[in-house]
Design an enzyme around this catalytic site. Sequence first.
Site, mmCIF file in Angstrom:
data_model
loop_
_atom_site.group_PDB
_atom_site.id
_atom_site.type_symbol
_atom_site.label_atom_id
_atom_site.label_comp_id
_atom_site.label_asym_id
_atom_site.label_seq_id
_atom_site.Cartn_x
_atom_site.Cartn_y
_atom_site.Cartn_z
ATOM 1 N N THR A 26 0.899 -1.270 -0.117
ATOM 2 C CA THR A 26 -0.068 -0.073 0.129
ATOM 3 C C THR A 26 0.736 1.207 0.142
ATOM 4 O OG1 THR A 26 -0.264 -0.251 2.253
ATOM 5 C CG2 THR A 26 -2.004 -0.916 0.800
ATOM 6 N N GLN A 101 1.214 -13.072 -0.329
ATOM 7 C CA GLN A 101 -0.220 -13.190 -0.915
ATOM 8 C C GLN A 101 -0.307 -11.984 -2.045
ATOM 9 O OE1 GLN A 101 -1.816 -12.626 3.196
ATOM 10 N NE2 GLN A 101 -3.544 -13.901 2.623
ATOM 11 N N ILE A 103 0.747 -10.017 -5.555
ATOM 12 C CA ILE A 103 0.967 -10.498 -7.321
ATOM 13 C C ILE A 103 1.636 -9.489 -7.769
ATOM 14 C CG2 ILE A 103 -1.227 -12.102 -6.990
ATOM 15 C CD1 ILE A 103 -2.784 -9.978 -8.515
ATOM 16 N N HIS A 119 -0.215 -16.564 -4.342
ATOM 17 C CA HIS A 119 -1.558 -16.192 -5.245
ATOM 18 C C HIS A 119 -0.795 -16.043 -6.555
ATOM 19 C CE1 HIS A 119 -3.757 -14.943 -1.241
ATOM 20 N NE2 HIS A 119 -3.728 -16.312 -1.546
ATOM 21 N N CYS A 127 -1.161 -19.461 -21.998
ATOM 22 C CA CYS A 127 -2.353 -19.671 -23.098
ATOM 23 C C CYS A 127 -3.205 -20.826 -22.223
ATOM 24 C CB CYS A 127 -1.817 -20.162 -24.064
ATOM 25 S SG CYS A 127 -3.090 -20.848 -25.152
ATOM 26 N N CYS A 148 -3.876 -16.168 -27.539
ATOM 27 C CA CYS A 148 -2.602 -16.902 -28.065
ATOM 28 C C CYS A 148 -2.691 -16.794 -29.626
ATOM 29 C CB CYS A 148 -2.283 -18.115 -27.118
ATOM 30 S SG CYS A 148 -1.070 -19.151 -27.942
ATOM 31 N N CYS A 150 -2.132 -19.654 -31.146
ATOM 32 C CA CYS A 150 -3.219 -20.790 -31.269
ATOM 33 C C CYS A 150 -4.563 -20.548 -31.207
ATOM 34 C CB CYS A 150 -2.552 -22.201 -30.287
ATOM 35 S SG CYS A 150 -3.195 -21.983 -28.711
ATOM 36 N N SER A 189 -4.598 -8.939 7.065
ATOM 37 C CA SER A 189 -5.591 -9.059 8.144
ATOM 38 C C SER A 189 -5.844 -10.560 8.619
ATOM 39 C CB SER A 189 -7.011 -8.900 7.544
ATOM 40 O OG SER A 189 -7.393 -9.436 6.383
ATOM 41 N N ASN A 211 0.755 -4.749 11.688
ATOM 42 C CA ASN A 211 -0.207 -4.457 10.925
ATOM 43 C C ASN A 211 -1.021 -3.361 11.467
ATOM 44 O OD1 ASN A 211 -1.970 -5.314 8.501
ATOM 45 N ND2 ASN A 211 -3.735 -5.358 10.049
#
Length: 237
Positions: A26, A101, A103, A119, A127, A148, A150, A189, A211
């Site tokens: 954040t 967690q 990404i 995650h 693909c 893709c 294909c 959390s 936290n």
Amino acid sequence: MSIEQLQLAMNEASSILFFGGAGVSTESGIPDFRSVDGLYHQHYAHSPETILSHTFFMQQPEIFYQFYREKMLYLDAKPNITHTFLAKLEAMGKLQAIVTQNIDGLHQLAGNKKVHELHGSVHRNHCMQCQEFYPIDAILNSQGVPHCHCGGIIKPDVILYEESLNETVLESAIQAITQADLLIVGGTSLTVYPAAGLLHYHQGKNLFIINKDRVPHASSAITITDTLGNVFSSLRL
């Protein structure tokens, strides 16, 4: 007093593991999900939980990708003090791994090498038909649903609701948590399972939870109610 306790525990530890959630990023300008200003408190035609589900992705990929490009990709974000502190801690040989967690790939951008991404990552895409790998540009430089060569749909390597965690990543994360003598949990959390349940594998003597809001957890944990930036700027390497 708790920060001083964390400093002492870090000094004495030989194997540190950091377990992080959305609150880690954040301060890099990436909104979290569950805080007052988080993604889940914004209003859309469908709830974020619905859009980010496997069923919705398969049934309405056009809407999924519109939301995904607008709300899940923050490619201009830079590592903050937490990311850089952890990278330095790993370079010193003190931090054994990160279980995240998130990404966004900011831990790797900061220099961390041992990152278990529970995650997945927005930077990896495949693909669904032939499994060919695609970088993030394949999502950014396409309109509507990316395909893709294909003909198959390109899907982000991000764990959606209704999908299981990657078994290899999960097993590696559990092993790393089990081997750590100091576990630092930050910016989460601890409400998302099965990820939050991994803390039970920790067998070391020291568990710290950082936290900005209080997190209910085992009484054995030492909690620091503050932002990660404030805490890590107060620690010495």
